[in-house]
Design a protein around this motif. Sequence first.
Motif, PDB file in Angstrom:
ATOM      1  N   ALA A 198       4.194   6.151   7.091  1.00  0.00           N
ATOM      2  CA  ALA A 198       2.942   6.763   6.647  1.00  0.00           C
ATOM      3  C   ALA A 198       2.612   6.353   5.220  1.00  0.00           C
ATOM      4  O   ALA A 198       1.449   6.072   4.882  1.00  0.00           O
ATOM      5  N   ALA A 199       3.628   6.295   4.350  1.00  0.00           N
ATOM      6  CA  ALA A 199       3.393   5.903   2.962  1.00  0.00           C
ATOM      7  C   ALA A 199       2.971   4.442   2.864  1.00  0.00           C
ATOM      8  O   ALA A 199       2.084   4.093   2.078  1.00  0.00           O
ATOM      9  N   ALA A 200       3.577   3.576   3.674  1.00  0.00           N
ATOM     10  CA  ALA A 200       3.196   2.159   3.673  1.00  0.00           C
ATOM     11  C   ALA A 200       1.742   1.998   4.088  1.00  0.00           C
ATOM     12  O   ALA A 200       0.992   1.205   3.492  1.00  0.00           O
ATOM     13  N   ALA A 201       1.320   2.761   5.080  1.00  0.00           N
ATOM     14  CA  ALA A 201      -0.072   2.686   5.527  1.00  0.00           C
ATOM     15  C   ALA A 201      -1.026   3.179   4.448  1.00  0.00           C
ATOM     16  O   ALA A 201      -2.106   2.598   4.228  1.00  0.00           O
ATOM     17  N   ALA A 202      -0.646   4.242   3.730  1.00  0.00           N
ATOM     18  CA  ALA A 202      -1.501   4.768   2.670  1.00  0.00           C
ATOM     19  C   ALA A 202      -1.591   3.788   1.499  1.00  0.00           C
ATOM     20  O   ALA A 202      -2.676   3.554   0.955  1.00  0.00           O
ATOM     21  N   ILE A 203      -0.466   3.210   1.120  1.00  0.00           N
ATOM     22  CA  ILE A 203      -0.473   2.222   0.036  1.00  0.00           C
ATOM     23  C   ILE A 203      -1.304   1.012   0.431  1.00  0.00           C
ATOM     24  O   ILE A 203      -2.045   0.451  -0.395  1.00  0.00           O
TER      25      ILE A 203
END
Length: 271
Positions: A198-203
């Motif tokens: 999820a963090a990779a997608a947000a970044i």
Amino acid sequence: MGLEVRDLVPAFLAFWDNAPDGWDEYVGQHPEVLDDLTNTGRTLTSERRERALATYREQEERIWVNAPHGVRWIEEAAARVVPLLEAEHVDLQGVAMVGLGTSNGWVSGGKLYLAVEQILDERSARILATHEIAHALQLPLPAEPWPSDTTLGCTVYAEGFATALTAELFPEYTLAEHLWFGPGYDDWLADCEQQQDAAAAAILRDLDAEDGDTLGRYLAFGGEREFPTRIGYFIGTRLIQALRRDHTWPELARWSTTRAMDAVRTQLVVQ
């Protein structure tokens, strides 16, 4: 390579004998003391000054213990990283100092700063100094040197670069220790691993952002956030570790901002 390290810790100890009366003279003669404020456009308020003085009182024993070692920590880190990155031609400047009790190390204006009042022990110093030397070299090595202020994507790359490098050099320490320069963050690392996708997608969505609020969401302390504090460091480290399967450290250190952004974008999609 030329390495010049200035030791400002003796100047602090001389000031501390008469604190707080000698503060203005101390910072006037050694403006580097305020660099972690001035390089971000902030000023020294009376409140921040009092907070620094309180930190000095709390950390006085640690300052005295660390005082003889700041220069050595920087010199040893340079001896490790310079040959690894094939950067013998780069001149380095370092400053060992007592800071304002906030940042433990940073690179600004081409100089590496190490704040001894924030360093817990030899392990912390070894990881931190090596991390900052990696930054000090990775910024100027590309054909077009990187700017100090850049996009979220480039910052994630740079922080991942420095952390993955120390993780390879010191495999005896856990990844959490490399990301925080000391123990006590295993639960944080587990949270990051759980939220990695999820963090990779947000970044990835925010990759081109340059504003402080967006970068802070993934890389700084404080404020409301969707993910664990500083998860961008973790994402960047995993990203560089993936790139290391096909690229050497000297190669990764010399990538342009454009190539780094392309690689970050590709790796975040893969993650």
